[in-house]
Every structure is written in structure tokens, then in C-alpha cells.
Scaffold this motif. Sequence first.
Motif, PDB file in Angstrom:
ATOM      1  N   GLY A  70      53.492  27.383  42.232  1.00 39.96           N
ATOM      2  CA  GLY A  70      54.139  28.387  43.064  1.00 39.96           C
ATOM      3  C   GLY A  70      53.299  29.650  43.053  1.00 39.96           C
ATOM      4  N   SER A  97      68.128  36.005  40.464  1.00 38.16           N
ATOM      5  CA  SER A  97      67.549  34.665  40.458  1.00 38.16           C
ATOM      6  C   SER A  97      68.370  33.761  41.373  1.00 38.16           C
ATOM      7  N   TYR A 122      58.100  39.451  43.041  1.00 38.60           N
ATOM      8  CA  TYR A 122      58.808  38.281  43.558  1.00 38.60           C
ATOM      9  C   TYR A 122      58.080  37.038  43.085  1.00 38.60           C
ATOM     10  N   THR A 123      58.858  36.068  42.567  1.00 36.66           N
ATOM     11  CA  THR A 123      58.323  34.783  42.122  1.00 36.66           C
ATOM     12  C   THR A 123      58.973  33.688  42.948  1.00 36.66           C
ATOM     13  N   SER A 124      58.168  32.792  43.482  1.00 39.04           N
ATOM     14  CA  SER A 124      58.681  31.754  44.371  1.00 39.04           C
ATOM     15  C   SER A 124      59.441  30.689  43.601  1.00 39.04           C
ATOM     16  N   ASP A 125      60.299  29.956  44.304  1.00 37.09           N
ATOM     17  CA  ASP A 125      60.935  28.791  43.722  1.00 37.09           C
ATOM     18  C   ASP A 125      59.922  27.648  43.682  1.00 37.09           C
ATOM     19  N   ASP A 146      63.826  31.087  42.734  1.00 32.94           N
ATOM     20  CA  ASP A 146      62.982  32.250  42.973  1.00 32.94           C
ATOM     21  C   ASP A 146      63.597  33.462  42.278  1.00 32.94           C
ATOM     22  N   HIS A 147      62.767  34.465  42.006  1.00 25.79           N
ATOM     23  CA  HIS A 147      63.213  35.662  41.292  1.00 25.79           C
ATOM     24  C   HIS A 147      62.737  36.908  42.029  1.00 25.79           C
TER      25      HIS A 147
END
Length: 228
Positions: free
Chosen positions: A88, A169, A108-111, A146-147
Motif C-alpha cells: 500500500g 481508521s 493518510y495510509t491506504s487500506d 485505511d487511516h
Amino acid sequence: ISLKKTINDDFTIGLQVTQPAGLDIAYPDEIFGVYVETEITSLDLLLKYQVNDVFSVFGGPRIQQNSSGGFANDLNGEFHYQGTTEVGYMVGAGYKNPDLHTQVLVSYTSDIKHTMDATPISGSGPVADGVIATDYEGEVYINTPDHFQVAIKQPLSDKPALIASYRKSGWSQANIETNLAGFESLTDFKDVEAYTLGYGRKLTEEVALFATLLLSLIHISEPTRPER
């Protein structure tokens, strides 16, 4: 675990290893008992660019390893799957107030979705509709959410500082699923919001300590009861 290295005035590289999700699901039931166990480990490789004295941006891939694990239910039997590796990404930006030295970080962190071929364990399940667990291969799908996160650091003087953050989340899009009839969705997670407030203090130029208080708004239901 996290490390960072300054390359020059403009670029910094970073590496961090985290375990963003560990799932141990058990739904005991006289007929349809369901069990799932897995563990997720992520490696983030990040590059930060310092736009000017105030703003910076960063981003990079997240390499995520899902451990080997298993899925079982009393009707179909027990299945084992090998770990998988998926990729990701993480992106973000930072702001630093030159007068108050306030630091704000938005990321932002993707799923990430893992699909595992599940091998049935011979003799582990009773006959169901004329089919036993050893007659077919299964699949297990595990998603990590995602976050979105905002973190603020406010120095109070040369040594102490206050730290606060907000994180959401998307667990509602990260449920555990299989391709087995009646067990397509094993969970019904809800989104999670977390608030933290912390205090840090620099002891020396090399050592600092901090403590945080966490408030989580978590609404997670039990795994979905299979319908037959």
C-alpha cells in the motif's frame, strides 16, 4: 521501531516497522463455531521533502506481511493458509510555526487487502451437503483499514512539550471474509476514532521521555452469525 536519516537540507529518509493489526476472532457456537487468527506486520519506507522552513511533504510504500494462519468453523472444518505480502502507501504533510514552534503532521495510509488460498485439513470437518472439507480449496480475505491522522506537538519551553493526535481508521471496510457459502462475511467492524494527549520531556540531547493518555471511540460488533 522507527529510524530516520537526514540526507541534506531538503531530503530525509525514514523507515518504520509496526504491527497495525492483530486479529483473533472466536465465535463459539454449538453448530456454527467460527475461529480466525492472523497477525499483520508492516514496513514503511518514507521520503520527506522540506519545501521551505514551514512546510514539508512525505510519502512512500507500505510493505505489509500477513502471517500464516487458519480459519475454522464447525460445519466446514479447518483450513490453513500461507502468509502473503501486499503493498500500500502512506502520504502526508507537515507544518511548523516559526514563532510558536508548533508542529502539525497530517498523514493518510491506504487500506490493503490480502487474499489467501486456504488448504483444508483432512478429516477436520463433518459432511455438509455431501461435501467434506477436504473436497475443495477455500479462500480467506483479510483487509487492513485505511487511516487518517492529525498529530500536533507544542513545545512549552526548551525541554517539555505537549502532544495531541486524532486518528480515524476505516474498519468498516476491513472485514474478514471467505468464499465459503454462509460464511462470506465473518465480521461487521465499525470505524474507530482515537484521541491521544501526551506530555514529553527532553532529559538530555540524546534522551527524551513521554507518556500519553488514549481515548478510543470503538464500536465493534461480534462476528456475523452465519445464516443457514
